[in-house]
Write an enzyme that holds these catalytic residues in place. Sequence first.
Site: not given
Length: 584
Positions: A481-482, A388, A406, A430, A427, A459-460, A100
């Site tokens: 897709g978030g 993503t 992503t 987020d 990012q 993050s998702s 990440r």
Amino acid sequence: MSTRRFFLQSAALCGLLLSAKSRRSSGFDKLTVNRGAATVHPLATQSAARILRSGGNAIDAAISAALVLGVVDGHNSGIGGGCLVLIRRSNGQIHAIDGREMAGLAASEGMFLRGGKADASLSQNGPLACGVPSQIAAIKQMHTLAGRMAWKDLFTDAQKAAFNGVAASKSVARTIASEADELRKYPASSAIYFHTDGTAIREGEPLVQKDLASTLESIALQGSEWFYEGPFASKCAGYLKSIGGILTREDFLAYRSKERTAIRTKYRDHEVIGFPPPSSGGIHIAQMLMMLEPYPIGAWMRSRPEAYYHLLCEVMKRAFADRAYWLGDSDFVDVPQGLLDREYSRNRMANFVDSQSSMQIEHGTPGDSMGRNGALGAPSSAEDLKHTTHLTTADDEGNWVAMTCTVNTSWGCKVTVPGTGVMLNNQMDDFSISPGTPNAFGLVGSQANAVGPGKRPLSSMSPTMVLDATGEPVLTAGAAGGPRIINATLQVLLRVLDGGCSVSEAVACPRVHHQWQPDVLLFEDQFGVGTPWEISPGIQANLSRLGHPLKASGSLAICQAIHRQGDRLTAAHDPRAQGQSLAE
Ligand code: GLY
């Protein structure tokens, strides 16, 4: 150029597929089907297939496919962004690699406030919006851990695609057009995505990225150090400084991908493996599965679909209320272990009624806060909003990879570092840039996900695996897709495990999404039409009667998955995108 060479390259890759088929039919290959790959772009899937056929394992194949996606599908992912990777090795070990992005050391809670108000344009576009790019560190860690082929050979397909050019896909062309104003602000972005007369590259036109090819070659030959310690870090930090950014060379030097402890939960006869913080996906998929387990999901899917969707919506609301309050980077904040407590999850459903939508959902109060670093996610010992990308690979030794990559929203922060071809992520959006201020996905957050120096944004991304009672992998899924990633991945698992759907059917089925705030139940009305899974006008009317504020949506998320039944693997790509899946 380039166009001719590109078609030759594509033809060569297609030839590999054809030759694999003929080998199979001639009995050259094993009769079992136990290698697979699925991605959103045929060139990436074919790259994974080529690696698998030339002696590489699933880890090598995933790395090569991810690098190709960064070239041919760069609005979604790339080496200027990051990734979360779940690996199941043939020896049964599970590894969760956190690649990440990280906020720079000069980042601060107020950095996106102007005149006391949150300015989301700064966290979504331009030089302040990016965290330290982290994909290269993660793939390096994957390779060191379990790769088999030479590092440099994993870059070959991506280098070729960048150097020779590829035909711009529909989504590449659409997002260049939709983000044109921001992309044009940065000369190096403009030079790649627009013709010299200023018009945007259209679908089918060649997208040539010579600088990116050369960057990939440098990393292939000189290693990840070239990126984090050498010329790339200096160039990127220098350029960002010149346009008002804060990332420094020291931030690059400080960046490390991390191995974390995966989340393991029982669901019926299976064990579900999810990604821990800084992802919210693993916790909330596990939590929702625990809330759903007492219900006859498979039967309701078929005979009482409104009851199924009502229940789904209610568990989604409760999980996302917890997400907004409790979740953040567990190296910085306490993420309660109690969120994964079965009794806690069941108690969250105490106020569920099957005849009405719950109006007032708040976050719960789980027990057992484990403290920082000891909490969830601590490093282990050892077309719309469909940004993503998720890819998956499996090999015939039993190595499986689920990898979500992503740059955040389309084309990240829109800044390309001159001379490198690397588009940087956005990012930082987020993070919760100010409590209660929604991000690009409408998500709100709390102090747990506030910006902080060296912190990773929540993050998702939800790379997920399912093991059978003997510990062997049977299913892997993930999505783009978030926040819809979490709910889409959940629904693919339910369709296969409870509904008995084939994995292709499960991925294709229409889906719903609720994220607590705003209070809207999104549903896909254009998918599954005429099939038993259609969210028909009758089902919609019944959900409305239960009090759900409904909104029809196009594609909510893009999922890729692999399913094993006995000795046979089936790989599935989402028909909502123009990807490809292969199993042999
Ligand atoms: N950038 C999308 C996510 O990580 O959830």
